[in-house]
Enzyme design. Structure first.
Site, short mmCIF file in Angstrom:
data_model
loop_
_atom_site.label_atom_id
_atom_site.label_comp_id
_atom_site.label_asym_id
_atom_site.label_seq_id
_atom_site.Cartn_x
_atom_site.Cartn_y
_atom_site.Cartn_z
N ASP A 1 -1.84 5.52 -5.29
CA ASP A 1 -2.13 4.68 -4.12
C ASP A 1 -2.51 3.25 -4.51
OD1 ASP A 1 -4.52 4.92 -1.35
OD2 ASP A 1 -2.87 3.55 -1.78
N ASP B 1 0.82 -1.20 0.00
CA ASP B 1 0.00 0.00 0.00
C ASP B 1 0.86 1.26 0.00
OD1 ASP B 1 -2.10 1.61 2.51
OD2 ASP B 1 -1.98 1.89 0.34
C1 M91 Z 1 -10.42 6.10 -0.77
S1 M91 Z 1 -9.58 5.47 0.58
C2 M91 Z 1 -10.34 3.91 0.64
C3 M91 Z 1 -9.32 2.83 0.49
N1 M91 Z 1 -9.94 1.52 0.53
C4 M91 Z 1 -10.23 0.92 -0.61
O1 M91 Z 1 -9.99 1.34 -1.71
C5 M91 Z 1 -10.87 -0.45 -0.42
C6 M91 Z 1 -9.79 -1.49 -0.60
C7 M91 Z 1 -10.25 -2.84 -0.24
C8 M91 Z 1 -11.59 -3.11 0.02
C9 M91 Z 1 -11.97 -4.41 0.34
C10 M91 Z 1 -11.03 -5.42 0.38
C11 M91 Z 1 -9.71 -5.12 0.12
C12 M91 Z 1 -9.32 -3.83 -0.20
O2 M91 Z 1 -11.87 -0.64 -1.42
C13 M91 Z 1 -12.92 0.21 -1.39
O3 M91 Z 1 -13.07 1.04 -0.50
N2 M91 Z 1 -13.77 0.12 -2.45
C14 M91 Z 1 -13.60 -0.93 -3.44
C15 M91 Z 1 -14.91 -1.64 -3.68
C16 M91 Z 1 -16.03 -0.66 -4.00
N3 M91 Z 1 -17.29 -1.37 -4.17
C17 M91 Z 1 -16.17 0.34 -2.86
C18 M91 Z 1 -14.87 1.06 -2.64
C19 M91 Z 1 -8.33 2.84 1.62
O4 M91 Z 1 -8.67 3.11 2.74
N4 M91 Z 1 -7.09 2.46 1.23
C20 M91 Z 1 -6.04 2.38 2.24
C21 M91 Z 1 -5.36 1.03 2.17
C22 M91 Z 1 -6.40 -0.08 2.21
C23 M91 Z 1 -7.12 -0.15 3.56
C24 M91 Z 1 -8.09 -1.31 3.60
C25 M91 Z 1 -7.40 -2.63 3.30
C26 M91 Z 1 -6.65 -2.59 2.00
C27 M91 Z 1 -5.71 -1.41 1.94
C28 M91 Z 1 -5.07 3.55 2.01
O5 M91 Z 1 -4.31 3.38 0.81
C29 M91 Z 1 -5.90 4.79 1.86
N5 M91 Z 1 -5.23 5.96 2.42
C30 M91 Z 1 -4.56 6.76 1.56
C31 M91 Z 1 -4.00 7.93 2.02
C32 M91 Z 1 -4.17 8.27 3.38
C33 M91 Z 1 -4.82 7.43 4.23
C34 M91 Z 1 -5.37 6.22 3.75
O6 M91 Z 1 -5.97 5.42 4.48
#
Ligand code: M91
Length: 330
Positions: free
Chosen positions: A219, A35
């Site tokens: 990202d 990530d």
């Molecule tokens: C717009 S920040 C939302 C983003 N999480 C997503 O992109 C998740 C990813 C996911 C979802 C389900 C299973 C696996 C992975 O996926 C969705 O949220 N989705 C996809 C599916 C869609 N139907 C709805 C929207 C997010 O917190 N990323 C962080 C890393 C993630 C956290 C969750 C686990 C995987 C890695 C991170 O880099 C985002 N960051 C970036 C900068 C500052 C802080 C911060 O925290």
């Protein structure tokens, strides 16, 4: 040194990618989500309550002869999507694709939120953001990339994510076989601790290119692309039946609708995201309503070039001083 490891999609819509890593002696193999939007390396572990583990591989420091507890150190992180985890810290041998770091801080989870428990294909995260973002207290720890950097042939890692296929994370070298043409490098603003760069504009389908600065982060840990509302509405105006659904939390449209491509600029270079990447997924299995891979960033306060965009390019994260980011076609 160099290293190279596969980035494998965890489902049929490329919601995330995992990469095998080995920890400790004898080596324990886990699949981590690399990530570039965060800077903690944390894993499901023998300290994670059994009720919160649902098939994930775990790291057991007490089974590693090289593990050492980092006394009195703890960590706690909450991501953009609200998922969270926290726990203790060990240092141990850590290897990614043949590249080893002897004393890598490995954050063991004592608590993970339900979305991590239900994501059975992800055994933890490996942060590739800037180490200033690391949450370990009282002394913050370095990322795997920062620990490995001095021993790398070149202080870079590259990201080659693919749609429904295994891509690669390379460390220490730029593989010419993975891209075509030139790599366009632009400056990175390390202030917030992410790989923040400024895109030079966008175009919807075959429409004219609109030159404008769009500052956002590259990202790998975010599935979709989140851009300013004006750009996103201009895109979905070209999609029949598209609506911004409060119910589904973003733009949805009939899966049968024709979708234009989306082109973004990096300097003078242009990268086109195929329509198929933007027709992200049915809102539920078998539904004829699809959720868009391009969404508004208005609720986030930051524009994010996530996997939907990264899949369309070969990206060089250059950790030299000053850092830069390079984009190439593939
Ligand atoms: C717009 S920040 C939302 C983003 N999480 C997503 O992109 C998740 C990813 C996911 C979802 C389900 C299973 C696996 C992975 O996926 C969705 O949220 N989705 C996809 C599916 C869609 N139907 C709805 C929207 C997010 O917190 N990323 C962080 C890393 C993630 C956290 C969750 C686990 C995987 C890695 C991170 O880099 C985002 N960051 C970036 C900068 C500052 C802080 C911060 O925290």
């Amino acid at each position: 040194d160099t290293g190279s490891a596969a980035a494998v999609p965890i489902d049929d819509v490329d919601i995330a990618y995992v990469t095998p890593v080995t920890i400790g002696t004898p080596p324990q193999t886990l699949q981590l989500d690399f990530d570039t939007g965060s800077s903690d390396l944390w894993v499901f572990s023998s300290h994670t309550p059994a009720s919160q583990v649902r098939g994930q591989e775990i790291y057991s420091p007490n089974k590693s002869s090289t593990a050492k507890l980092l006394e009195g150190h703890t960590w706690s992180i909450t991501y953009g999507d609200g998922s969270a985890s926290r726990g203790n810290v060990y240092v141990d041998n850590f290897t990614v694709g043949g590249l080893s770091v002897a004393q890598q801080a490995v954050q063991t989870a004592q608590q993970v939120s339900s979305s991590f428990t239900s994501e059975t294909n992800i055994d933890g995260l490996l942060g590739l953001g800037f180490s200033t973002l690391n949450t370990v207290s009282p002394k913050s720890q370095l990322t795997f990339f920062d620990n490995a950097k001095a021993s790398l042939d070149s202080p870079v890692f590259t990201v080659d994510l693919k749609a429904q296929a295994a891509g690669t994370y390379d460390f220490g070298f730029i593989d010419k076989a993975k891209y075509t043409g030139e790599i366009t490098y632009v400056p990175v603003n390390t202030n917030p601790g992410y790989w923040t760069f400024t895109s030079s504009g966008y175009a919807v389908g075959s429409g004219s290119f609109s030159s404008q600065s769009i500052t956002g982060i590259a990202d790998t840990g975010t599935s979709l692309v989140y851009l300013p509302t004006a750009i996103v509405t201009a895109y979905y105006r070209q999609v029949s039946g598209a609506t911004n659904s409060r119910n589904y939390g973003g733009y949805v449209f009939p899966c049968s609708s024709a979708l234009p491509t989306f082109t973004f600029g990096v300097g003078d270079a242009r990268f086109t995201i195929p329509s198929s990447y933007i027709s992200y997924s049915p809102i539920a299995p078998g539904s004829s309503t699809c959720f868009g891979g391009l969404q508004s960033s208005s609720g986030l306060g930051i524009n994010i070039w996530g996997d939907v965009a990264l899949k369309a390019a070969f990206v060089v994260f250059n950790g030299a001083n000053p850092p830069t980011i390079g984009w190439a076609k593939k």
